[in-house]
Every structure is written in structure tokens, then in C-alpha cells.
Design an enzyme around this catalytic site. Structure first.
Site, PDB file in Angstrom:
ATOM      1  N   GLU A  84       0.826  -1.207   0.000  1.00  0.00           N
ATOM      2  CA  GLU A  84       0.000   0.000   0.000  1.00  0.00           C
ATOM      3  C   GLU A  84       0.863   1.261   0.000  1.00  0.00           C
ATOM      4  O   GLU A  84       0.533   2.253  -0.662  1.00  0.00           O
ATOM      5  CB  GLU A  84      -0.926  -0.005   1.213  1.00  0.00           C
ATOM      6  CG  GLU A  84      -1.998  -1.077   1.123  1.00  0.00           C
ATOM      7  CD  GLU A  84      -2.801  -1.210   2.397  1.00  0.00           C
ATOM      8  OE1 GLU A  84      -4.017  -0.961   2.356  1.00  0.00           O
ATOM      9  OE2 GLU A  84      -2.221  -1.580   3.442  1.00  0.00           O
ATOM     10  N   GLU A 136      -3.676  -9.675   3.750  1.00  0.00           N
ATOM     11  CA  GLU A 136      -4.452  -9.405   4.959  1.00  0.00           C
ATOM     12  C   GLU A 136      -5.525 -10.453   5.237  1.00  0.00           C
ATOM     13  O   GLU A 136      -5.853 -10.716   6.409  1.00  0.00           O
ATOM     14  CB  GLU A 136      -5.107  -8.016   4.873  1.00  0.00           C
ATOM     15  CG  GLU A 136      -4.148  -6.848   5.008  1.00  0.00           C
ATOM     16  CD  GLU A 136      -3.536  -6.420   3.683  1.00  0.00           C
ATOM     17  OE1 GLU A 136      -2.889  -5.361   3.659  1.00  0.00           O
ATOM     18  OE2 GLU A 136      -3.707  -7.134   2.676  1.00  0.00           O
TER      19      GLU A 136
END
Length: 258
Positions: A114, A134
Site C-alpha cells: 500500500e 491481509e
């Protein structure tokens, strides 16, 4: 000066190195706070014209967030963690008026992927790995991964990468449109600096407006209207007059950022 970062400035380029090699440079609260302060300096320091973000060592760019900070969080605290990180770091990088390049030198997973995607350009070493794992923790990306990944690779490929949590190579990341260039680890920073020196030779106000327009990309008329507005603003700058004059006079322009 910093607990978790090293910084250096050369040729108006600041290199920001995240230095938690024992934790594979994972992002924790301290890293977020210190990154925020450095990014503010990039915004405000006229001696800095561009920035590189990289990680210490050859194993990891940023291998994710520091999961040890997650165990005791309630839902509202998790939401605040994501909001704070986005506001302090990720959104500020994406919307910075000066170019940020991620020099990815190893694992860029979770928050690390990210962080790279928040930058305007991504260069990767051949040993780099990217992923949003995740789901393996019962989570989803919280620092913009579900949004920026779709913009880079498209809906279906983003769905696949996000739902499987698969890790991909630097070459695959380039093929999918995440990475701009893949180079050898020993030449990574030099290649990034070469590109930034080229960008720094251009009109800085035009560069900042390019960032604004690309970030406001919209398939509807609103996106084109935003570009028209920013295009018009360029005509009120000294840089445009200098650039046009230099072109007509067949000389190199001297941009001042005014």
C-alpha cells in the site's frame, strides 16, 4: 533525529529509508508518525524537489504493518488506526505536489504494498515481492489497498490478488501495471535518481498539476473539467512563459517554480 528512519538529501532528492530490519521494516505507530513529519518537510522545504522511499537491507521494502499492535484493538480503534495512517502518510504521499518514487528492494506486503502504491512511480529490484495478504489474518487492507490496486490492475485482477492473498514477483507486478520498471538490486537507487533528475528538470508547477489531474482521474466530464481548470492555471505562471520562450529561442528553460 529519527528512531525508525534514515534520511539524506542529494541533488534536491530526499531518500527516506525505513530502518527496522529486525522487523522487516514493518510499519508501526512510530514509523507512521516519523514518516508524516518527513513528508511535511518534503511539502514545505524548497530545497527538496522530489523523494524516494525505500527500506533498509535487501530483504524488505516494508513487509507489512506491525501485527503486534493489532491484538488488543476494538473495532473503533482499528478504524482510527486506518484513518490516521491514511491521513498522516498514504494520502499525503499520493497528493504531494512533488514526485515520490518507491524503490522496492524486497518484500512489499500488506501496508508495504500500500505504501508503494501511494507513491507516484514504483521501481523494484528483481528480488521484490508484492502482495496484500491481509485475508490470512482475517483482515482487509486498511491503508488504501482495495482502492489503489483496482486503479492499477483493474477490478478482476484486484479481486483475485486481494481474496487469495497471493504474493507476486516484481516481473508479474510490472506485467500487471503495479511496477514501472524492474532493475537489479545494485542499480535500483541510481535508476530512481536518474528518473527524478529528469523530472526535476521540468517545470515544478506543471509537475504538481499533473499529479493533481492524474489523482483526480474520472471517466465522467468532471475529470476533464478538472484538467481544464489546472491547464488554465498554468497560464498564470512564470514557468509557462519561460518554457514557451525557451522553446521559441531554442535554449534550455530555467524554471523557478513560480
Amino acid at each position: 533525529m529519527y528512531q525508525t528512519l534514515n534520511t539524506s538529501i542529494e541533488n534536491n532528492i530526499i531518500t527516506i529509508t525505513i530502518t527496522r530490519p529486525d522487523k522487516l521494516n514493518a510499519l508501526n505507530k512510530t514509523v507512521i508518525e516519523e514518516l508524516s513529519g518527513v513528508i511535511d518537510d518534503v511539502y514545505n522545504n524548497p530545497g527538496i524537489k522530489s523523494a524516494i522511499i525505500t527500506g533498509a537491507g535487501s530483504k524488505a521494502f516494508v513487509a507489512g504493518a506491525d501485527i503486534s499492535e493489532f491484538l488488543e484493538l476494538e473495532a473503533w480503534q482499528g478504524e482510527e488506526l486506518a484513518r490516521r495512517g491514511q491521513q498522516l502518510v498514504f494520502d499525503k504521499i499520493e497528493n504531494a505536489p512533488k514526485p515520490f518514487i518507491a524503490a522496492v528492494n524486497g518484500f512489499a506486503l500488506g501496508a508495504g504494498c500500500e505504501l508503494a502504491m501511494a507513491c507516484h512511480i514504483i521501481f523494484a529490484s528483481k528480488n521484490a515481492k508484492f502482495g496484500q495478504p491481509e485475508v490470512n489474518l482475517g483482515l482487509i487492507p486498511g491503508y488504501g489497498g482495495t482502492q489503489r490496486l483496482v486503479q492499477l490492475v483493474g477490478r478482476n485482477k484486484a479481486m483475485e490478488l486481494l481474496m487469495t492473498g497471493d504474493m507476486i514477483s516484481a516481473t508479474e507486478a510490472m506485467d500487471y501495471g503495479i511496477v514501472n520498471q524492474v532493475v537489479g538490486a545494485d542499480e535500483l537507487l541510481d535508476k530512481v535518481k536518474e528518473v527524478l533528475l529528469i523530472i526535476q528538470s521540468k517545470a515544478p508547477l506543471a509537475i504538481s498539476r499533473i499529479i493533481e489531474c492524474v489523482n483526480n482521474f474520472d471517466h465522467t466530464q468532471e475529470g476533464y473539467d478538472f484538467e481544464i481548470k489546472k491547464f488554465g492555471e498554468c497560464f498564470g505562471t512564470e514557468d509557462l512563459k519561460e518554457g514557451a520562450s525557451a522553446f521559441l529561442e531554442k535554449r534550455k528553460p530555467n524554471f523557478t517554480g513560480k
